[in-house]
Design an enzyme around this catalytic site. Structure first.
Site, short mmCIF file in Angstrom:
data_model
loop_
_atom_site.label_atom_id
_atom_site.label_comp_id
_atom_site.label_asym_id
_atom_site.label_seq_id
_atom_site.Cartn_x
_atom_site.Cartn_y
_atom_site.Cartn_z
CB VAL A 185 -0.96 -0.02 1.20
CG1 VAL A 185 -2.02 1.07 1.05
CG2 VAL A 185 -1.63 -1.37 1.33
CG HIS A 186 3.13 1.44 -3.55
ND1 HIS A 186 4.31 0.73 -3.43
CD2 HIS A 186 2.37 0.76 -4.45
CE1 HIS A 186 4.27 -0.33 -4.23
NE2 HIS A 186 3.10 -0.33 -4.85
CG ASP A 187 0.20 6.48 -3.24
OD1 ASP A 187 1.42 6.50 -3.48
OD2 ASP A 187 -0.67 6.53 -4.12
#
Length: 310
Positions: A241-243
């Site tokens: 969940v990069h952001d």
């Protein structure tokens, strides 16, 4: 208690959606605006998606400004295979009740930064850096007036996710990233080296869904969609969940280990377009003006999400 003033510049995007839910629910952030950019899906969709998420979170007090439609020099590129055709996975699109705020996103960034004391407005860049590059061109003074600029972008030891050596946000507009890196902004990059440590396992998704609010259910739905895509396209690991990482760091810096560095972006070679050359050796770099996220406390990040969407 002093709250961090923040602008979120994004291209929602399923992981942008989780990051927005985190920010919308945070008691530690004074969210001044959301600005949108073409990236994961076209600008018209990223702007609508930001307004949808704002409505779900009950945060119509936060203005959404539409920003740059296309990269500085490149053709627009999308990532619909990872985010769904509309950008928010399986979430059915709807027409949000509140419209887009007056004024271009680039102007909104400049106005907010220039109206407040130097160093007090943070910026989280969760998509291509086009808006920030254009803002710096228009008003170079914001480079020194901005507070921390937390960027989701880049890749080093983990390799790339759009090419073997490049991460999508940097690859999508490498010229913008290059200009920002050279600008003098106080940049901290959360590249794949860190974001691949923050993975939405089944247990973590279930814990967020169990919170039971519309915000929690939306965040969990985004992560379930990413999980299915990751397993179909990449492999069996839980999806990163990069952001959420830049926003979580602005809320709780201790959740991440940062390393001073100098970052250069490849803009010439198509083979390595958007590669981030991250140099930690001061003797080689001359100076280390940037910071690179090396480690993340994933359990604590997901606990923070669960608290914020409650």
């Amino acid at each position: 208690m002093t709250h961090q003033a923040l602008i979120i510049d994004c291209d929602p995007g399923v992981d942008d959606a989780v990051a927005l839910m985190l920010a919308f629910g945070s008691r530690d952030l004074d969210l001044l605006a959301v600005t949108t950019v073409g990236g994961n899906v076209p600008l018209v969709k990223t702007t609508r998606n930001a307004r949808m998420l704002r409505q779900i979170a009950g945060r119509e007090d936060v203005p959404v400004h539409a920003g740059a439609e296309r990269p500085l020099r490149r053709k627009p590129a999308g990532a619909g295979a990872f985010h769904g055709e509309e950008g928010l996975g399986s979430l059915e699109p709807f027409a949000p009740a509140k419209g887009v705020a007056d004024g271009h996103g680039v102007d909104a960034i400049i106005a907010a930064v220039m109206a407040r004391a130097p160093g007090t407005v943070a910026l989280a860049v969760l998509g291509p850096m086009t808006n920030l590059a254009l803002a710096l061109r228009r008003e170079p003074m914001i480079a020194k007036r901005l507070g921390p600029v937390a960027v989701m972008g880049g890749a080093r030891s983990e390799g790339g996710n759009i090419t073997p050596s490049a991460e999508f946000n940097i690859w999508a507009d490498p010229e913008a990233a290059d200009e920002v890196m050279r600008s003098g902004c106080a940049l901290t990059l959360f590249g794949l080296d860190a974001t691949h440590q923050v993975r939405a396992t089944d247990a973590r998704i279930a814990a967020i869904a169990a919170v039971g609010t519309p915000q929690a259910e939306t965040a969990a739905a985004m992560m379930r969609f990413s999980q299915a895509v990751e397993r179909r396209i990449v492999g069996p690991d839980a999806a990163p969940v990069h952001d959420v990482c830049p926003v979580a760091w602005l809320m709780q810096p201790a959740l991440f280990e940062l390393k001073p560095c100098r970052i250069a972006v490849e803009t010439v070679s198509e083979l390595t377009r958007g590669h981030t050359a991250v140099e930690f050796r001061e003797a080689s770099a001359g100076s280390l003006p940037h910071r690179w996220a090396a480690r993340a406390d994933a359990e604590a990040v997901f606990a923070l999400i669960a608290t914020s969407v409650g």
